[in-house]
Design a protein around this motif. Structure first.
Motif, short mmCIF file in Angstrom:
data_model
loop_
_atom_site.label_atom_id
_atom_site.label_comp_id
_atom_site.label_asym_id
_atom_site.label_seq_id
_atom_site.Cartn_x
_atom_site.Cartn_y
_atom_site.Cartn_z
N ALA A 126 5.60 -17.44 14.77
CA ALA A 126 6.33 -16.91 15.93
C ALA A 126 5.53 -15.80 16.60
N ILE A 127 4.94 -14.92 15.78
CA ILE A 127 4.10 -13.86 16.32
C ILE A 127 2.88 -14.45 17.03
N MET A 128 2.26 -15.46 16.45
CA MET A 128 1.07 -16.05 17.07
C MET A 128 1.41 -16.79 18.37
N LEU A 129 2.60 -17.32 18.47
CA LEU A 129 3.03 -17.92 19.74
C LEU A 129 3.10 -16.86 20.84
N LEU A 130 3.67 -15.71 20.51
CA LEU A 130 3.72 -14.61 21.48
C LEU A 130 2.33 -14.12 21.82
N TYR A 131 1.46 -14.08 20.83
CA TYR A 131 0.07 -13.67 21.03
C TYR A 131 -0.65 -14.64 21.98
N LYS A 135 1.91 -12.05 25.32
CA LYS A 135 3.05 -11.13 25.28
C LYS A 135 2.77 -9.93 24.38
N ILE A 136 1.88 -10.14 23.42
CA ILE A 136 1.53 -9.07 22.48
C ILE A 136 0.03 -9.15 22.18
N LYS A 137 -0.48 -8.08 21.58
CA LYS A 137 -1.83 -8.07 21.03
C LYS A 137 -1.73 -7.81 19.53
N LEU A 138 -2.64 -8.36 18.78
CA LEU A 138 -2.60 -8.14 17.34
C LEU A 138 -2.92 -6.70 16.97
N LYS A 311 -6.31 -23.97 17.40
CA LYS A 311 -7.16 -23.94 16.20
C LYS A 311 -7.63 -22.52 15.91
N GLU A 312 -7.82 -21.73 16.97
CA GLU A 312 -8.25 -20.34 16.79
C GLU A 312 -7.18 -19.53 16.07
N SER A 313 -5.92 -19.73 16.48
CA SER A 313 -4.82 -19.02 15.82
C SER A 313 -4.67 -19.48 14.38
N LEU A 314 -4.80 -20.78 14.15
CA LEU A 314 -4.68 -21.30 12.79
C LEU A 314 -5.77 -20.74 11.89
N LYS A 315 -6.96 -20.59 12.43
CA LYS A 315 -8.07 -20.03 11.65
C LYS A 315 -7.74 -18.61 11.20
N LEU A 316 -7.12 -17.83 12.08
CA LEU A 316 -6.72 -16.47 11.71
C LEU A 316 -5.66 -16.50 10.61
#
Length: 408
Positions: A126-131, A135-138, A311-316
């Motif tokens: 959910a956080i990565m979807l907003l990222y 909407k947000i930064k890590l 894929k970038e988010s999944l890698k994180l």
């Protein structure tokens, strides 16, 4: 001149206003239809990917796994569900034991388990979807969203990989909460502001597994999306992926579903006692996702295929974290990562009688999903035994069986 304005200009203005509103509504309808089409497409794709190996090909491994489940059911009081997938197809799927010990109802494919800490991967997603939606930064701190949050300089990344050093909200609820009803996320965030409980360490210094961090993440999702965490996850994850038997349940807030299981513990070696709810059962984000084995398999497929996140988010999410000193943390975003093998991505859960485990062996393209509700303590050991049985008894022959795949 006044008559001209009255009978010519004013009707024209009214007509134009109606036309603009009508056009706007049509455009909105187009957008809504487009969203529905996208959602339907995703559901169709996920459903199409739920494939099973034919019984002929899995006969040997199924016999071994059936025998294993029967043994642990009798010897170790296992009442749960096991699903194994290999190379994108279901290899084995079975439930054993009781759903309700008083009624003697058996577990089935529709039985819905509390995932306990396996829930954390949905919070991270959910956080990565907003990222991904900017909407947000890590690197954002909690104080950007909650200015009065008393623990300064805690970033979203700190929360995700358990390097925030926050106090345990379980303790805060049990010692500082004065009401009989269990506190919600919003109430616990307010309580943290006034409870004057010290943090364990400054953010980034160490790794310390933290349920608090994940309830704070869920609270950030609520603040940014302006909807409940339950609604956000339902609309953005469960519904698009066709996870029809998955939802978030907050005790004292939501109504239990028909197939929702209770957690039990064994008393004096023969009697199963239902475990009561606690003061910590209304908090979501760290736990309280309910689901089935089949829905969790849909989740794994969608996550790994890039249909939900990039894929970038999944890698994180699947990469080791780090402390501020560069020490490796055996946790990504919502997933544990084996200390010695980065290709083993997993998470276990333990809460109120529920014991859960979702393990992926990425190099082997093997997923093992175990859900249980009578305080079984051998999830890790069982996962290893299942993997060994699959390796020794399942031989894939693509040429012979490729045309015989069955679809569910």
């Amino acid at each position: 001149m006044k008559k001209f304005i009255k009978y010519t200009v004013l009707p024209l203005i009214i007509f134009l206003s109606i036309f603009i509103l009508s056009t706007s509504k049509k455009e909105n309808l187009k957008e809504d239809k487009t969203e529905n089409v996208i959602t339907s497409t995703v559901k169709k794709q996920i459903a199409h990917q739920i494939k099973k190996y034919p019984a002929k090909q899995t006969k040997k491994v199924s016999q071994q796994l059936d025998s294993l489940l029967q043994r642990i059911n009798k010897r170790h009081d296992f009442h749960g569900s096991l699903l194994i997938a290999k190379d994108g197809k279901i290899l084995y799927e079975k439930q054993i034991g009781y759903a309700d010990f008083r009624k003697k109802d058996s577990l089935n494919a529709s039985s819905i388990f509390q995932l306990a800490s396996v829930s954390k991967q949905f919070t991270a997603a959910a956080i990565m979807l907003l990222y991904e939606r900017n909407k947000i930064k890590l690197t954002d701190t909690v104080n950007r969203f909650f200015p009065d949050f008393p623990y300064k300089n805690v970033t979203i990344t700190n929360l995700l990989n358990h390097t925030a050093g926050l106090p345990k909200y379980f303790w805060v609820a049990e010692h500082k909460w004065k009401q009989e009803k269990a506190p919600t996320n919003n109430e616990m965030m307010n309580l943290l502001q006034t409870s004057n409980v010290q943090r364990f360490f400054k953010p980034g210094r160490n790794f310390d597994y933290s349920n608090t961090g994940y309830f704070v993440l869920a609270s950030i999702v609520e603040k940014v999306s302006e909807m409940s965490f339950s609604t956000f996850v339902k609309k953005n994850i469960f519904e698009p992926l066709g996870m029809k038997d998955s939802y978030i349940f907050s005790y004292g807030v939501d109504i239990a579903k028909g197939n929702q299981l209770d957690g039990y513990r064994l008393y004096r070696g023969w009697r199963h006692l239902k475990i009561n709810n606690t003061i910590n059962d209304a908090i979501v984000g760290d736990k309280n996702v309910y689901s089935t084995s089949r829905d969790l398999y849909k989740w794994i497929l969608a996550l790994n295929s890039g249909e939900l996140l990039s894929k970038e988010s999944l890698k994180l999410m699947y990469s080791y974290g780090k402390t501020m000193y560069g020490r490796k943390v055996p946790y990504g975003f919502g997933f544990r990562i084996d200390k010695d093998d980065k290709n083993m991505i997993y998470h276990h859960g333990k809460w109120n009688g529920f014991r859960t485990g979702v393990t992926q062996y990425l190099n082997d393209n093997l997923a093992i999903i175990i859900l249980e509700h009578t305080s079984y303590n051998g999830i890790s050991s069982l996962t290893k035994k299942v993997k060994k049985i699959v390796e020794e008894n399942f031989v894939k022959d693509n040429l012979q069986f490729a045309e015989n795949l069955t679809y569910n």
